[in-house]
Design a protein around this motif. Structure first.
Motif, PDB file in Angstrom:
ATOM      1  N   ASP A  89     -13.139  35.726  13.321  1.00  0.00           N
ATOM      2  CA  ASP A  89     -13.811  34.612  13.996  1.00  0.00           C
ATOM      3  C   ASP A  89     -15.325  34.717  13.840  1.00  0.00           C
ATOM      4  OD1 ASP A  89     -11.364  33.630  14.806  1.00  0.00           O
ATOM      5  OD2 ASP A  89     -11.503  34.439  16.855  1.00  0.00           O
ATOM      6  N   PHE A  90     -15.841  35.939  13.932  1.00  0.00           N
ATOM      7  CA  PHE A  90     -17.287  36.149  13.793  1.00  0.00           C
ATOM      8  C   PHE A  90     -17.772  35.689  12.415  1.00  0.00           C
ATOM      9  CE2 PHE A  90     -20.924  38.660  12.453  1.00  0.00           C
ATOM     10  CZ  PHE A  90     -21.774  38.604  13.549  1.00  0.00           C
ATOM     11  N   HIS A  91     -17.138  36.162  11.376  1.00  0.00           N
ATOM     12  CA  HIS A  91     -17.593  35.867  10.017  1.00  0.00           C
ATOM     13  C   HIS A  91     -17.246  34.442   9.590  1.00  0.00           C
ATOM     14  CE1 HIS A  91     -19.000  39.916   9.183  1.00  0.00           C
ATOM     15  NE2 HIS A  91     -17.883  40.393   9.695  1.00  0.00           N
ATOM     16  N   HIS A 131     -23.023  43.527  13.816  1.00  0.00           N
ATOM     17  CA  HIS A 131     -22.875  42.105  14.135  1.00  0.00           C
ATOM     18  C   HIS A 131     -24.046  41.618  14.994  1.00  0.00           C
ATOM     19  CE1 HIS A 131     -18.193  42.226  13.611  1.00  0.00           C
ATOM     20  NE2 HIS A 131     -18.850  42.311  12.467  1.00  0.00           N
ATOM     21  N   ASP A 132     -24.417  42.423  15.978  1.00  0.00           N
ATOM     22  CA  ASP A 132     -25.553  42.050  16.838  1.00  0.00           C
ATOM     23  C   ASP A 132     -26.817  41.836  16.001  1.00  0.00           C
ATOM     24  OD1 ASP A 132     -24.255  42.011  19.294  1.00  0.00           O
ATOM     25  OD2 ASP A 132     -24.623  44.138  19.689  1.00  0.00           O
ATOM     26  N   SER A 133     -27.022  42.704  15.034  1.00  0.00           N
ATOM     27  CA  SER A 133     -28.211  42.616  14.194  1.00  0.00           C
ATOM     28  C   SER A 133     -28.210  41.326  13.377  1.00  0.00           C
ATOM     29  CB  SER A 133     -28.273  43.832  13.264  1.00  0.00           C
ATOM     30  OG  SER A 133     -29.377  43.748  12.392  1.00  0.00           O
ATOM     31  N   ALA A 135     -28.302  42.370   6.474  1.00  0.00           N
ATOM     32  CA  ALA A 135     -27.389  42.862   7.502  1.00  0.00           C
ATOM     33  C   ALA A 135     -25.953  42.441   7.223  1.00  0.00           C
ATOM     34  CB  ALA A 135     -27.831  42.355   8.877  1.00  0.00           C
ATOM     35  N   VAL A 136     -25.757  41.209   6.749  1.00  0.00           N
ATOM     36  CA  VAL A 136     -24.412  40.747   6.398  1.00  0.00           C
ATOM     37  C   VAL A 136     -23.844  41.596   5.262  1.00  0.00           C
ATOM     38  CG1 VAL A 136     -23.098  38.849   5.360  1.00  0.00           C
ATOM     39  CG2 VAL A 136     -24.739  38.382   7.191  1.00  0.00           C
ATOM     40  N   ARG A 137     -24.648  41.768   4.228  1.00  0.00           N
ATOM     41  CA  ARG A 137     -24.178  42.545   3.073  1.00  0.00           C
ATOM     42  C   ARG A 137     -23.838  43.982   3.470  1.00  0.00           C
ATOM     43  NH1 ARG A 137     -28.210  41.742   0.127  1.00  0.00           N
ATOM     44  NH2 ARG A 137     -29.361  43.698   0.406  1.00  0.00           N
TER      45      ARG A 137
END
Length: 220
Positions: A140-142, A185-187, A203-205
């Protein structure tokens, strides 16, 4: 081979995609272990469908790297292969980074709040040792960046690649190392809120490249 106790869980009118999903999920969650022989007759009994959609599903799973076919002999659950999994991980990380790059210029506060909520559910599931719940919340997050990217091809390709990594994710989220994803995730969300697009992309990578047990050994 061991199969789930409940037989004929699907009706004869089952769509081919549902047969594929059922077998895929049984491989990913470990019901069918690496090296396990997949027998058509047992899959037919379990799923309640004919051999045709099963064979089609197995071909799709073979193309996706979860099944290995030995011509004229057997169809096996693919063993865990660090080298090929590492390749899938790299492509997956790049696609999530691309989705974020497309989404971030127009991402809304409501979407970022939804990412916060998903990460809270993710953390709670990890605390409860609920691996399935953690996987759902992580998806759900991504998914928010994927949907906001407006690029359907990204979603389609990730749908093919993600099951290969799911076995690794299950290992991570069932151990203490899974907690590392919560601050990651917070970042991502914080950088997005601050308009720091380059930092958010990094951060995603790094979040996707941080999965354990996928980097092949290097020779010195």
């Amino acid at each position: 081979m061991p199969v789930p106790e409940k037989n004929a869980v699907h009706k004869r009118s089952l769509l081919r995609d549902d047969v594929y999903t059922s077998i895929r999920d049984a491989i990913v969650d470990g019901t069918f272990a690496p090296g396990e022989r997949l027998r058509d007759i047992e899959l037919e009994k379990w799923l309640g469908v004919s051999r045709t959609p099963i064979r089609e599903a197995l071909l799709r799973l073979e193309r996706g790297g979860l099944v290995v076919s030995v011509p004229g002999k057997a169809t096996l659950v693919a063993p865990y292969d660090p080298a090929s999994t590492h390749g899938v991980q790299q492509v997956t990380a790049a696609l999530h980074e691309l989705a974020a790059r497309l989404a971030l210029p127009s991402v809304t506060p409501e979407q970022l709040a939804a990412m916060d909520e998903a990460n809270a559910r993710f953390a709670a599931a990890l605390d409860a040792e609920d691996v399935d719940g953690a996987l759902d919340a992580d998806d759900d997050f991504h998914e928010i960046f994927i949907a906001a990217s407006g690029n359907e091809t990204i979603a389609q390709v990730l749908g093919q690649l993600t099951p290969v990594l799911r076995r690794v994710e299950r290992m991570r989220f069932s151990s203490h190392s899974g907690r590392e994803s919560v601050p990651q995730h917070d970042s991502i969300v914080q950088h997005a809120r601050n308009g720091e697009i380059d930092e958010a992309l990094v951060a995603v990578r790094e979040n996707w490249l941080s999965l354990p047990h996928v980097t092949p050994a290097h020779n010195n």
